[in-house]
Motif scaffolding. Structure first.
Motif, PDB file in Angstrom:
ATOM      1  N   GLU A 135       1.086   2.033   5.025  1.00  0.00           N
ATOM      2  CA  GLU A 135       0.932   1.834   3.580  1.00  0.00           C
ATOM      3  C   GLU A 135       2.186   1.209   2.978  1.00  0.00           C
ATOM      4  O   GLU A 135       2.107   0.272   2.165  1.00  0.00           O
ATOM      5  N   LEU A 136       3.357   1.706   3.374  1.00  0.00           N
ATOM      6  CA  LEU A 136       4.607   1.165   2.839  1.00  0.00           C
ATOM      7  C   LEU A 136       4.817  -0.286   3.264  1.00  0.00           C
ATOM      8  O   LEU A 136       5.290  -1.119   2.472  1.00  0.00           O
ATOM      9  N   LEU A 137       4.460  -0.621   4.512  1.00  0.00           N
ATOM     10  CA  LEU A 137       4.576  -2.007   4.969  1.00  0.00           C
ATOM     11  C   LEU A 137       3.665  -2.932   4.166  1.00  0.00           C
ATOM     12  O   LEU A 137       4.060  -4.045   3.786  1.00  0.00           O
ATOM     13  N   LEU A 138       2.447  -2.474   3.886  1.00  0.00           N
ATOM     14  CA  LEU A 138       1.522  -3.292   3.093  1.00  0.00           C
ATOM     15  C   LEU A 138       2.029  -3.475   1.664  1.00  0.00           C
ATOM     16  O   LEU A 138       1.943  -4.574   1.103  1.00  0.00           O
ATOM     17  N   ASP A 149      -1.927 -10.196  -2.490  1.00  0.00           N
ATOM     18  CA  ASP A 149      -2.583  -9.208  -3.328  1.00  0.00           C
ATOM     19  C   ASP A 149      -3.760  -9.798  -4.100  1.00  0.00           C
ATOM     20  O   ASP A 149      -4.658  -9.069  -4.500  1.00  0.00           O
ATOM     21  N   LYS A 150      -3.796 -11.101  -4.291  1.00  0.00           N
ATOM     22  CA  LYS A 150      -4.840 -11.742  -5.093  1.00  0.00           C
ATOM     23  C   LYS A 150      -6.112 -12.011  -4.296  1.00  0.00           C
ATOM     24  O   LYS A 150      -7.206 -11.958  -4.841  1.00  0.00           O
ATOM     25  N   ASP A 151      -6.011 -12.288  -3.006  1.00  0.00           N
ATOM     26  CA  ASP A 151      -7.172 -12.628  -2.180  1.00  0.00           C
ATOM     27  C   ASP A 151      -7.885 -11.333  -1.778  1.00  0.00           C
ATOM     28  O   ASP A 151      -7.343 -10.504  -1.059  1.00  0.00           O
ATOM     29  N   GLU A 152      -9.143 -11.179  -2.240  1.00  0.00           N
ATOM     30  CA  GLU A 152      -9.909  -9.969  -1.978  1.00  0.00           C
ATOM     31  C   GLU A 152     -10.366  -9.857  -0.529  1.00  0.00           C
ATOM     32  O   GLU A 152     -10.679  -8.765  -0.063  1.00  0.00           O
ATOM     33  N   LEU A 155      -6.573  -9.646   4.989  1.00  0.00           N
ATOM     34  CA  LEU A 155      -6.393  -8.515   5.886  1.00  0.00           C
ATOM     35  C   LEU A 155      -5.699  -7.349   5.174  1.00  0.00           C
ATOM     36  O   LEU A 155      -6.033  -6.189   5.387  1.00  0.00           O
ATOM     37  N   VAL A 156      -4.767  -7.677   4.297  1.00  0.00           N
ATOM     38  CA  VAL A 156      -4.040  -6.646   3.557  1.00  0.00           C
ATOM     39  C   VAL A 156      -5.001  -5.834   2.697  1.00  0.00           C
ATOM     40  O   VAL A 156      -4.960  -4.595   2.697  1.00  0.00           O
ATOM     41  N   LYS A 157      -5.892  -6.501   1.979  1.00  0.00           N
ATOM     42  CA  LYS A 157      -6.857  -5.802   1.112  1.00  0.00           C
ATOM     43  C   LYS A 157      -7.816  -4.960   1.947  1.00  0.00           C
ATOM     44  O   LYS A 157      -8.191  -3.851   1.544  1.00  0.00           O
ATOM     45  N   GLN A 158      -8.229  -5.459   3.110  1.00  0.00           N
ATOM     46  CA  GLN A 158      -9.145  -4.712   3.963  1.00  0.00           C
ATOM     47  C   GLN A 158      -8.485  -3.450   4.523  1.00  0.00           C
ATOM     48  O   GLN A 158      -9.101  -2.380   4.549  1.00  0.00           O
ATOM     49  N   VAL A 159      -7.231  -3.561   4.924  1.00  0.00           N
ATOM     50  CA  VAL A 159      -6.515  -2.392   5.437  1.00  0.00           C
ATOM     51  C   VAL A 159      -6.287  -1.382   4.310  1.00  0.00           C
ATOM     52  O   VAL A 159      -6.449  -0.171   4.499  1.00  0.00           O
ATOM     53  N   GLN A 160      -5.948  -1.858   3.116  1.00  0.00           N
ATOM     54  CA  GLN A 160      -5.773  -0.961   1.979  1.00  0.00           C
ATOM     55  C   GLN A 160      -7.083  -0.261   1.632  1.00  0.00           C
ATOM     56  O   GLN A 160      -7.083   0.928   1.274  1.00  0.00           O
ATOM     57  N   ALA A 161      -8.196  -0.968   1.729  1.00  0.00           N
ATOM     58  CA  ALA A 161      -9.499  -0.351   1.458  1.00  0.00           C
ATOM     59  C   ALA A 161      -9.758   0.786   2.440  1.00  0.00           C
ATOM     60  O   ALA A 161     -10.271   1.849   2.061  1.00  0.00           O
ATOM     61  N   ILE A 162      -9.404   0.606   3.707  1.00  0.00           N
ATOM     62  CA  ILE A 162      -9.579   1.660   4.704  1.00  0.00           C
ATOM     63  C   ILE A 162      -8.635   2.832   4.417  1.00  0.00           C
ATOM     64  O   ILE A 162      -9.035   3.999   4.476  1.00  0.00           O
TER      65      ILE A 162
END
Length: 185
Positions: A135-138, A149-152, A155-162
């Motif tokens: 989480e901190l790395l993301l 952060d803008k692109d839904e 990979l970052v958004k998908q990992v945050q969703a999980i």
């Protein structure tokens, strides 16, 4: 029942049943302190003779005889001084308690369960720390590159969703910040 007993023995003390039933710490403590003070003031001291108290009638049929414990013998000196005995009652060992094998098996099972819980807590903490590091790395990556952060569909958004998803039926407890100002039990 306590009020009737107090009246029978001419004790001028009202039992505050309503306040005791509310289980407020202060009310219960005050009544307990009064009871202790009354005991210390009127207890004659010496050993308690149950047969003599029942006027030689013996124990009821359903009652088992109680062995004399070390607390009674060691508390006798304290009782003569007008204080409550402070020695703890003697613990029964497995052989004296009649549950030797069963007690040992339950004790062993309890220790195994404690070890299991300790292992599970250690494993939980391990995986939590890994998820927290991810989480901190993301978060750091999103702070450095705002485009991530803008692109839904990134990979970052998908990992945050999980990371932030919850199980069905699981609700995050609301923190109201309201605390009781009196402790109840």
């Amino acid at each position: 029942m306590a009020t009737d007993c107090f009246a029978k023995h001419q004790i001028d003390r009202l039992v505050p049943v309503e306040s005791l039933v509310k289980c407020k710490m202060q009310d219960n403590l005050e009544f307990l302190q009064w009871t202790k003070r009354f005991w210390d003031q009127y207890y004659p001291g010496g050993e308690y003779d149950a047969v003599a108290r029942r006027k030689g009638a013996g124990a009821p049929a359903a009652a088992a005889p109680t062995p004399t414990t070390s607390a009674r013998t060691s508390g006798a000196g304290a009782a003569r001084r007008g204080t409550t005995p402070t020695a703890a009652p003697a613990r029964r060992t497995g052989a004296a308690g009649g549950g030797g094998a069963a007690s040992a098996a339950l004790t062993q099972e309890l220790s195994q369960m404690k070890e299991t819980v300790t292992g599970l807590e250690r494993e939980r903490d391990f995986y939590f720390s890994k998820l927290r590091d991810i989480e901190l790395l993301l978060q750091q990556a999103c702070e450095e590159d705002q485009e991530l952060d803008k692109d839904e569909n990134s990979l970052v958004k998908q990992v945050q969703a999980i990371l932030y998803s919850t199980e069905e039926g699981f609700e995050i407890p609301a923190d109201d910040g309201v605390a009781d100002d009196q402790e109840t039990f």
